[in-house]
Design a protein around this motif. Structure first.
Motif, PDB file in Angstrom:
ATOM      1  N   ILE A 196       0.839  -1.203   0.000  1.00 28.73           N
ATOM      2  CA  ILE A 196       0.000   0.000   0.000  1.00 28.73           C
ATOM      3  C   ILE A 196       0.872   1.249   0.000  1.00 28.73           C
ATOM      4  O   ILE A 196       0.602   2.227  -0.711  1.00 28.73           O
ATOM      5  N   ARG A 197       1.932   1.232   0.803  1.00 25.70           N
ATOM      6  CA  ARG A 197       2.817   2.398   0.887  1.00 25.70           C
ATOM      7  C   ARG A 197       3.403   2.733  -0.477  1.00 25.70           C
ATOM      8  O   ARG A 197       3.478   3.903  -0.870  1.00 25.70           O
ATOM      9  N   ARG A 198       3.809   1.725  -1.206  1.00 19.72           N
ATOM     10  CA  ARG A 198       4.353   1.964  -2.548  1.00 19.72           C
ATOM     11  C   ARG A 198       3.291   2.528  -3.483  1.00 19.72           C
ATOM     12  O   ARG A 198       3.563   3.429  -4.274  1.00 19.72           O
ATOM     13  N   GLU A 199       2.087   2.016  -3.386  1.00 18.22           N
ATOM     14  CA  GLU A 199       1.025   2.403  -4.320  1.00 18.22           C
ATOM     15  C   GLU A 199       0.504   3.818  -4.076  1.00 18.22           C
ATOM     16  O   GLU A 199       0.078   4.491  -5.016  1.00 18.22           O
ATOM     17  N   VAL A 200       0.492   4.265  -2.800  1.00 14.36           N
ATOM     18  CA  VAL A 200      -0.099   5.579  -2.496  1.00 14.36           C
ATOM     19  C   VAL A 200       0.954   6.636  -2.198  1.00 14.36           C
ATOM     20  O   VAL A 200       0.608   7.773  -1.865  1.00 14.36           O
ATOM     21  N   ASN A 201       2.220   6.285  -2.266  1.00 10.32           N
ATOM     22  CA  ASN A 201       3.307   7.232  -2.015  1.00 10.32           C
ATOM     23  C   ASN A 201       3.066   8.536  -2.806  1.00 10.32           C
ATOM     24  O   ASN A 201       2.699   8.488  -3.967  1.00 10.32           O
ATOM     25  N   PRO A 202       3.216   9.706  -2.178  1.00 11.20           N
ATOM     26  CA  PRO A 202       3.832   9.976  -0.863  1.00 11.20           C
ATOM     27  C   PRO A 202       2.842  10.065   0.304  1.00 11.20           C
ATOM     28  O   PRO A 202       3.218  10.544   1.377  1.00 11.20           O
ATOM     29  N   LEU A 203       1.596   9.648   0.117  1.00  6.04           N
ATOM     30  CA  LEU A 203       0.659   9.709   1.239  1.00  6.04           C
ATOM     31  C   LEU A 203       1.117   8.793   2.363  1.00  6.04           C
ATOM     32  O   LEU A 203       1.616   7.684   2.116  1.00  6.04           O
ATOM     33  N   PRO A 204       0.934   9.218   3.613  1.00  5.29           N
ATOM     34  CA  PRO A 204       1.275   8.349   4.734  1.00  5.29           C
ATOM     35  C   PRO A 204       0.289   7.201   4.867  1.00  5.29           C
ATOM     36  O   PRO A 204      -0.887   7.321   4.510  1.00  5.29           O
ATOM     37  N   THR A 215      -2.281 -10.203  19.069  1.00  4.31           N
ATOM     38  CA  THR A 215      -1.227  -9.955  18.085  1.00  4.31           C
ATOM     39  C   THR A 215      -1.065  -8.464  17.782  1.00  4.31           C
ATOM     40  O   THR A 215      -0.264  -8.096  16.922  1.00  4.31           O
ATOM     41  N   GLY A 216      -1.803  -7.622  18.496  1.00  9.60           N
ATOM     42  CA  GLY A 216      -1.834  -6.203  18.165  1.00  9.60           C
ATOM     43  C   GLY A 216      -0.479  -5.524  18.193  1.00  9.60           C
ATOM     44  O   GLY A 216      -0.107  -4.810  17.242  1.00  9.60           O
ATOM     45  N   LEU A 217       0.287  -5.694  19.264  1.00  6.59           N
ATOM     46  CA  LEU A 217       1.580  -5.017  19.363  1.00  6.59           C
ATOM     47  C   LEU A 217       2.566  -5.558  18.333  1.00  6.59           C
ATOM     48  O   LEU A 217       3.337  -4.793  17.734  1.00  6.59           O
ATOM     49  N   ALA A 218       2.544  -6.860  18.116  1.00  2.75           N
ATOM     50  CA  ALA A 218       3.416  -7.438  17.085  1.00  2.75           C
ATOM     51  C   ALA A 218       3.063  -6.858  15.723  1.00  2.75           C
ATOM     52  O   ALA A 218       3.955  -6.572  14.901  1.00  2.75           O
ATOM     53  N   ASN A 219       1.788  -6.645  15.481  1.00  2.00           N
ATOM     54  CA  ASN A 219       1.365  -6.083  14.200  1.00  2.00           C
ATOM     55  C   ASN A 219       1.762  -4.616  14.063  1.00  2.00           C
ATOM     56  O   ASN A 219       2.118  -4.163  12.969  1.00  2.00           O
ATOM     57  N   VAL A 220       1.703  -3.868  15.174  1.00  2.65           N
ATOM     58  CA  VAL A 220       2.182  -2.483  15.143  1.00  2.65           C
ATOM     59  C   VAL A 220       3.654  -2.457  14.732  1.00  2.65           C
ATOM     60  O   VAL A 220       4.059  -1.680  13.860  1.00  2.65           O
ATOM     61  N   TRP A 221       4.456  -3.302  15.350  1.00  3.68           N
ATOM     62  CA  TRP A 221       5.888  -3.321  15.057  1.00  3.68           C
ATOM     63  C   TRP A 221       6.141  -3.723  13.603  1.00  3.68           C
ATOM     64  O   TRP A 221       6.980  -3.124  12.913  1.00  3.68           O
ATOM     65  N   ALA A 222       5.417  -4.716  13.117  1.00  3.34           N
ATOM     66  CA  ALA A 222       5.578  -5.137  11.727  1.00  3.34           C
ATOM     67  C   ALA A 222       5.187  -4.012  10.773  1.00  3.34           C
ATOM     68  O   ALA A 222       5.853  -3.779   9.757  1.00  3.34           O
ATOM     69  N   ALA A 223       4.107  -3.291  11.100  1.00  7.92           N
ATOM     70  CA  ALA A 223       3.648  -2.204  10.242  1.00  7.92           C
ATOM     71  C   ALA A 223       4.655  -1.069  10.196  1.00  7.92           C
ATOM     72  O   ALA A 223       4.953  -0.515   9.123  1.00  7.92           O
ATOM     73  N   VAL A 224       5.199  -0.718  11.339  1.00  7.00           N
ATOM     74  CA  VAL A 224       6.197   0.347  11.399  1.00  7.00           C
ATOM     75  C   VAL A 224       7.443  -0.047  10.598  1.00  7.00           C
ATOM     76  O   VAL A 224       8.019   0.761   9.864  1.00  7.00           O
ATOM     77  N   GLY A 225       7.822  -1.293  10.721  1.00  5.21           N
ATOM     78  CA  GLY A 225       8.977  -1.768   9.966  1.00  5.21           C
ATOM     79  C   GLY A 225       8.759  -1.767   8.473  1.00  5.21           C
ATOM     80  O   GLY A 225       9.705  -1.655   7.694  1.00  5.21           O
ATOM     81  N   ALA A 226       7.476  -1.875   8.068  1.00  6.03           N
ATOM     82  CA  ALA A 226       7.143  -1.902   6.646  1.00  6.03           C
ATOM     83  C   ALA A 226       6.851  -0.517   6.082  1.00  6.03           C
ATOM     84  O   ALA A 226       6.552  -0.393   4.897  1.00  6.03           O
ATOM     85  N   GLY A 227       6.933   0.506   6.929  1.00  3.06           N
ATOM     86  CA  GLY A 227       6.799   1.859   6.420  1.00  3.06           C
ATOM     87  C   GLY A 227       5.579   2.632   6.863  1.00  3.06           C
ATOM     88  O   GLY A 227       5.392   3.780   6.447  1.00  3.06           O
ATOM     89  N   ALA A 228       4.723   2.044   7.699  1.00  2.78           N
ATOM     90  CA  ALA A 228       3.623   2.825   8.255  1.00  2.78           C
ATOM     91  C   ALA A 228       4.207   3.930   9.124  1.00  2.78           C
ATOM     92  O   ALA A 228       5.125   3.693   9.911  1.00  2.78           O
ATOM     93  N   SER A 229       3.651   5.133   8.998  1.00  2.00           N
ATOM     94  CA  SER A 229       4.219   6.264   9.739  1.00  2.00           C
ATOM     95  C   SER A 229       3.269   6.836  10.782  1.00  2.00           C
ATOM     96  O   SER A 229       3.635   7.768  11.497  1.00  2.00           O
ATOM     97  N   VAL A 230       2.066   6.273  10.864  1.00  2.00           N
ATOM     98  CA  VAL A 230       1.066   6.747  11.818  1.00  2.00           C
ATOM     99  C   VAL A 230       0.407   5.534  12.459  1.00  2.00           C
ATOM    100  O   VAL A 230       0.063   4.567  11.765  1.00  2.00           O
TER     101      VAL A 230
END
Length: 303
Positions: A196-204, A215-230
């Motif tokens: 999604i980040r690649r497709e909508v860049n530069p939108l956050p 699994t919520g915290l693990a998913n937060v960490w995975a998302a941040v590592g994949a480029g989620a900024s919010v």
């Protein structure tokens, strides 16, 4: 995995945290919750939703909450809206800075959540974005059930990507992926967020996780590592969707902030203030809340 050194934090407790609660929380206490979040450092807060009060009684006082909001040029107050009527109410309040539209990745859940098909929910989001722009506001959109549907099961990444691109092209300032029923896993989260980040860049890309299956915290960490900024979170871990069976609480604000800050990722939030606010909210709700950090000894201990 490349982790940013700063993640924008969005407090959703006043809306998503309270909307599924059986006990009605007073307007006064909702405003106290919002002010406590501000004092803890939150600069984006989802303060209410402009929906049918018969379907979501906890949000019946949306206009009253807005009337009591403090005048803060440094805080973005977000109002969740499902349709143009809700968007018009939010704008008329004079206090909502940003409209939060919602699209749903499956037809069955979209019908349960807002009485329309998935495609119709995308068109509704586009109309909300257009109205916000015409009224000098911004609008973002959350794609609900991005990682799985309570009625239809698995959701294809391709469908979520198509929706995200269409909504981004309509002028949304941000795309959010919501794990509405807490079925996501870190591998799926990382894959979808990165695409999604690649497709909508530069939108956050923003992420919204429920902790239904722990699994919520693990998913937060995975998302941040994949480029989620919010990242969305709810004080104490309160939350749920009235129209999604089994949608338990959100990831707790204090737990998310503890994890990120300990890992060297700044959030702009004060952890001790969040813990105190969580303990206060626990008293308001009359029960222990799901968040773990507020129930644990402080670490590291103050000198």
């Amino acid at each position: 995995m490349s982790i940013s050194d700063f993640i924008e934090f969005v407090e959703v407790g006043p809306r998503d945290g309270l909307q599924n609660e059986a006990v009605l929380v007073s307007t006064e206490n909702k405003l106290a919750l919002i002010n406590r979040a501000i004092d803890a450092g939150a600069r984006r807060i989802e303060v209410t939703s402009f929906v049918n009060p018969k379907r979501v009684p906890q949000m019946a006082d949306a206009e009253d909450v807005c009337a009591g909001l403090p005048d803060r040029n440094d805080v973005t107050f977000i109002g969740l809206v499902m349709n143009l009527r809700g968007a018009e109410r939010a704008i008329a309040s004079g206090k909502i800075d940003q409209l939060g539209a919602v699209s749903v990745a499956t037809d069955t859940f979209a019908m349960a959540n807002q009485g329309q098909s998935s495609n119709e929910s995308v068109e509704a989001a586009k109309a909300i974005i257009t109205l916000a722009q015409s009224e000098g506001r911004t609008a973002q959109c959350t794609i609900a059930a991005s990682f799985g549907c309570p009625f239809e099961g698995e959701v294809a990444d391709k469908r979520v990507i198509e929706m995200a691109v269409a909504i981004a092209e309509a002028g949304a300032v941000e795309i959010a992926l919501a794990d509405t029923i807490g079925v996501g896993n870190p591998a799926h989260v990382a894959r979808l967020v990165e695409h999604i980040r690649r497709e909508v860049n530069p939108l956050p890309v923003r992420v919204h996780f429920h902790n239904t299956r722990n699994t919520g915290l693990a998913n937060v960490w995975a998302a941040v590592g994949a480029g989620a900024s919010v990242v969305d979170a709810s004080l104490g871990g309160l939350g749920g969707c009235p129209f999604a069976p089994g949608a338990a609480g959100n990831v707790p604000s204090e737990d998310v902030v503890y994890m990120l800050e300990r890992a060297g990722v700044r959030t702009g939030m004060n952890l001790q203030s969040l813990i105190e606010a969580s303990n206060w909210l626990s008293e308001i709700m009359g029960r222990k809340l799901p968040g773990m950090v507020a129930q644990s000894p402080s670490f590291p201990k103050a000198a």
